[in-house]
Enzyme design. Structure first.
Site, PDB file in Angstrom:
ATOM      1  N   SER A 101      -0.696  -5.185   3.125  1.00  0.00           N
ATOM      2  CA  SER A 101      -0.577  -4.952   4.570  1.00  0.00           C
ATOM      3  C   SER A 101      -0.102  -6.170   5.354  1.00  0.00           C
ATOM      4  CB  SER A 101      -1.920  -4.491   5.143  1.00  0.00           C
ATOM      5  OG  SER A 101      -2.285  -3.244   4.611  1.00  0.00           O
ATOM      6  N   HIS A 162      -7.321  -8.920  11.543  1.00  0.00           N
ATOM      7  CA  HIS A 162      -6.983  -8.348  10.240  1.00  0.00           C
ATOM      8  C   HIS A 162      -5.466  -8.406  10.036  1.00  0.00           C
ATOM      9  CE1 HIS A 162      -7.475  -5.318   6.885  1.00  0.00           C
ATOM     10  NE2 HIS A 162      -8.546  -6.070   6.722  1.00  0.00           N
ATOM     11  N   GLU A 322      -3.118   0.283  15.902  1.00  0.00           N
ATOM     12  CA  GLU A 322      -3.322   0.466  14.463  1.00  0.00           C
ATOM     13  C   GLU A 322      -4.488   1.402  14.176  1.00  0.00           C
ATOM     14  OE1 GLU A 322      -4.186  -1.959  10.305  1.00  0.00           O
ATOM     15  OE2 GLU A 322      -5.034  -2.697  12.193  1.00  0.00           O
ATOM     16  N   ASP A 327      -6.564   3.247   5.625  1.00  0.00           N
ATOM     17  CA  ASP A 327      -6.418   2.419   4.425  1.00  0.00           C
ATOM     18  C   ASP A 327      -7.753   2.180   3.738  1.00  0.00           C
ATOM     19  OD1 ASP A 327      -4.790   0.323   2.834  1.00  0.00           O
ATOM     20  OD2 ASP A 327      -6.384  -0.905   3.691  1.00  0.00           O
ATOM     21  N   HIS A 331      -8.937   3.143  -0.067  1.00  0.00           N
ATOM     22  CA  HIS A 331      -9.359   2.111  -1.017  1.00  0.00           C
ATOM     23  C   HIS A 331     -10.716   2.452  -1.639  1.00  0.00           C
ATOM     24  CE1 HIS A 331      -6.272  -0.894  -0.951  1.00  0.00           C
ATOM     25  NE2 HIS A 331      -6.360  -1.118   0.355  1.00  0.00           N
ATOM     26  N   ASP A 368       2.404   1.128   6.954  1.00  0.00           N
ATOM     27  CA  ASP A 368       2.821  -0.097   6.279  1.00  0.00           C
ATOM     28  C   ASP A 368       3.103   0.164   4.807  1.00  0.00           C
ATOM     29  OD1 ASP A 368       0.125   0.451   5.939  1.00  0.00           O
ATOM     30  OD2 ASP A 368      -0.555  -1.603   6.286  1.00  0.00           O
ATOM     31  N   HIS A 369       2.342   1.084   4.226  1.00  0.00           N
ATOM     32  CA  HIS A 369       2.472   1.404   2.803  1.00  0.00           C
ATOM     33  C   HIS A 369       1.728   2.703   2.540  1.00  0.00           C
ATOM     34  CE1 HIS A 369      -1.720   0.279   2.447  1.00  0.00           C
ATOM     35  NE2 HIS A 369      -1.425  -0.843   3.105  1.00  0.00           N
ATOM     36  N   HIS A 444      -2.779   0.468  -3.380  1.00  0.00           N
ATOM     37  CA  HIS A 444      -1.684   1.001  -2.576  1.00  0.00           C
ATOM     38  C   HIS A 444      -0.698   1.752  -3.465  1.00  0.00           C
ATOM     39  CE1 HIS A 444      -2.340  -2.463   0.540  1.00  0.00           C
ATOM     40  NE2 HIS A 444      -3.306  -1.568   0.545  1.00  0.00           N
TER      41      HIS A 444
END
Length: 517
Positions: A101, A162, A322, A327, A331, A368-369, A444
């Protein structure tokens, strides 16, 4: 027929070809209206970043959104899916096929691809090596906007220091240097600054900052205002500085407010606020499913306040939003948390739409991914997105959920075999979906992500592009940053950014760069 997104589809309707033909013809009519491109100058620029929001997550969030309102789900439209222009962004970092990220944030905020783990520095900087920082700093679109006289804001559900938000203001060779407490002694001795400090020192007077990360702003072991006596939530700073107090003192004469809970935030009159610092948790904000609705604002509520404050500037604003905990849910293998975070970000997109106009506001939504998340298994129409596939495995004869991860903490063996999900509550908020490969944290994904765009010059976000192209388009539309030649005529023509062929010079430079390489 009412608008497509409002149709509650019935099985009988869908059996009639006329239903599908009529819907498609309406869509075609809307598409034809887009032939007249919006070439206005973008007074306002908004970037919504769903951290980890790959295309499978978008699709699953769409279904969840529909099912939350009592519909089948598949036919639902997310707010972002109503945007007229969609493209794909290639997410790799300069040193990573599957990115992180930090490197990606540097791409879509600073316009430059970078190494994983680094923010606001070029690929010449090496992760964790402080002495590679100086001379390799790159500035962000938030700074370009501030330098152009616009108001700027950052709103996140993670810590404000972050990876994603920090690339907007910091230059750090390590995304984990949240405060000086997390930095090695040699980096401090070499003169590198922690990210929390850079939030207040690099770009003077960021107009709106909201999110979590309170503990990184206060002296080590100082008790937290919301969780007194809880050591893990206490201040972390070794230098003894109280960054919030310093900010408050510096902004004393500027109609500035610091808030740490929802009541304080919503009691503000935005007309009387020019600067806002809101830190609502010591670390990341809580998942929306677990949010205390009395004490913690939602992302939608934060965005609404931010826009009310920022839009007072006659020159316009740049806002980074954001949805950062999509995310984190992935995870942890907690698909339910991740998808509810995505739905909440979509609500915030809808709120921003009501408060702005496509005439003068360019809004971009992207990720972002991606993640190693997917769903399948030939589920029937309307099957709950968190439900089981209709058949059992023909190998181990056990049922399986539609949602699965390629790797992660959901890998579990019971008596040497795959766990039987029918014996547990797989619809629980924190259920960890089964994964093919055991990992403490799921990883990711490396595939391209979607970029949704609407407003002035949104059509420039088309096709498949490098991720670092995004801020170049936004800056061009807003007449900030390096491409401003086309704006000279715009100033005298009712906000129309009459496109002049400045891009040809950019193309020439790119060609020259290739030859030199």
């Amino acid at each position: 027929l009412p608008k497509a997104n409002q149709i509650c589809l019935s099985a009988e309707q869908e059996k009639d070809p006329k239903f599908w033909n009529t819907w498609a013809q309406r869509t075609l009519k809307n598409a034809l209206s887009l032939q007249e491109l919006n070439k206005n100058k973008a007074k306002n620029l908004i970037l919504f970043l769903g951290d980890g929001m790959g295309i499978p997550t978008v699709t699953a969030a769409r279904i969840l959104k529909g099912q939350l309102s009592g519909q089948s789900g598949e036919e639902t439209l997310l707010e972002m899916e109503k945007f007229p222009f969609v493209s794909l962004a290639k997410t790799y970092n300069t040193n990573a096929q599957v990115p992180d990220s930090a490197g990606t944030a540097t791409a879509y905020l600073c316009g430059v691809k970078a190494n994983e783990g680094t923010v606001g520095v070029s690929a010449a900087a090496v992760r964790s090596q402080c002495n590679t920082t100086q001379g390799n700093e790159v500035t962000s679109i938030l700074r370009w906007a501030k330098d152009a006289g616009k108001s700027v804001g950052i709103v996140t559900t993670t810590r404000v220091n972050h990876a994603t938000p920090s690339a907007a203001y910091a230059h750090s060779v390590d995304r984990d240097w949240y405060s000086d407490n997390e930095m090695p002694a040699e980096a401090l001795e070499a003169g590198c600054s922690d990210i929390a400090r850079q939030l207040f020192e690099n770009i003077p007077n960021i107009d709106v900052i909201m999110g979590g990360g309170r503990k990184y702003m206060f002296p080590k072991n100082q008790s937290d205002v919301e969780y007194p006596g809880v050591l893990k939530h206490s201040g972390t700073r070794q230098d003894g500085r109280n960054l919030v107090q310093e900010w408050t003192d510096r902004m004393r004469d500027k109609r500035a407010h610091y808030v740490w809970n929802k009541k304080q935030l919503l009691s503000l009159n935005p007309n009387n606020v020019d600067y806002l610092l809101g830190l609502f948790e010591p670390g990341d904000m809580t998942y929306d499913l677990e949010r205390n609705t009395e004490t913690d604002p939602s992302l939608t509520e934060m965005v609404a306040v931010a826009i009310k404050i920022l839009k007072k500037n006659p020159v316009g604003f740049y806002l980074l939003v954001e949805g950062g905990r999509i995310d984190h849910g992935h995870h942890e293998g907690k698909a339910k948390q991740a998808l509810h975070e995505a739905v909440e970000m979509d609500r915030a997109i809808g709120r921003a739409d009501l408060m702005t106009s496509t005439h003068d506001t360019l809004t971009v939504v992207t990720a972002d991914h991606s993640h190693m998340f997917n769903f399948g298994g030939y589920t029937a129409r309307g099957n709950t997105i968190f439900g089981l596939a209709p058949m059992s495995s023909d190998i181990d004869q056990k049922p399986f959920t539609s949602i699965l991860y390629g790797n992660g903490p959901g890998y579990k063996l019971v008596n040497g075999a795959r766990e039987n999900v029918s014996t547990i509550n797989f619809q629980e908020n924190n259920y960890q979906a089964q994964a093919a490969v055991p990992l403490t944290m799921e990883t990711h994904g490396g595939e391209d992500v979607a970029v949704f765009a609407k407003g002035p010059l949104a059509h420039l976000l088309h096709g498949v592009h490098e991720q670092n192209y995004i801020p170049h388009v936004m800056a061009y539309a807003g007449c900030i940053g390096q491409n401003r030649e086309h704006c000279k005529s715009a100033n005298s023509h009712s906000g129309t950014a009459g496109l002049r062929p400045v891009l040809s010079s950019v193309a020439a430079l790119l060609t020259l760069a290739r030859l030199l390489c």
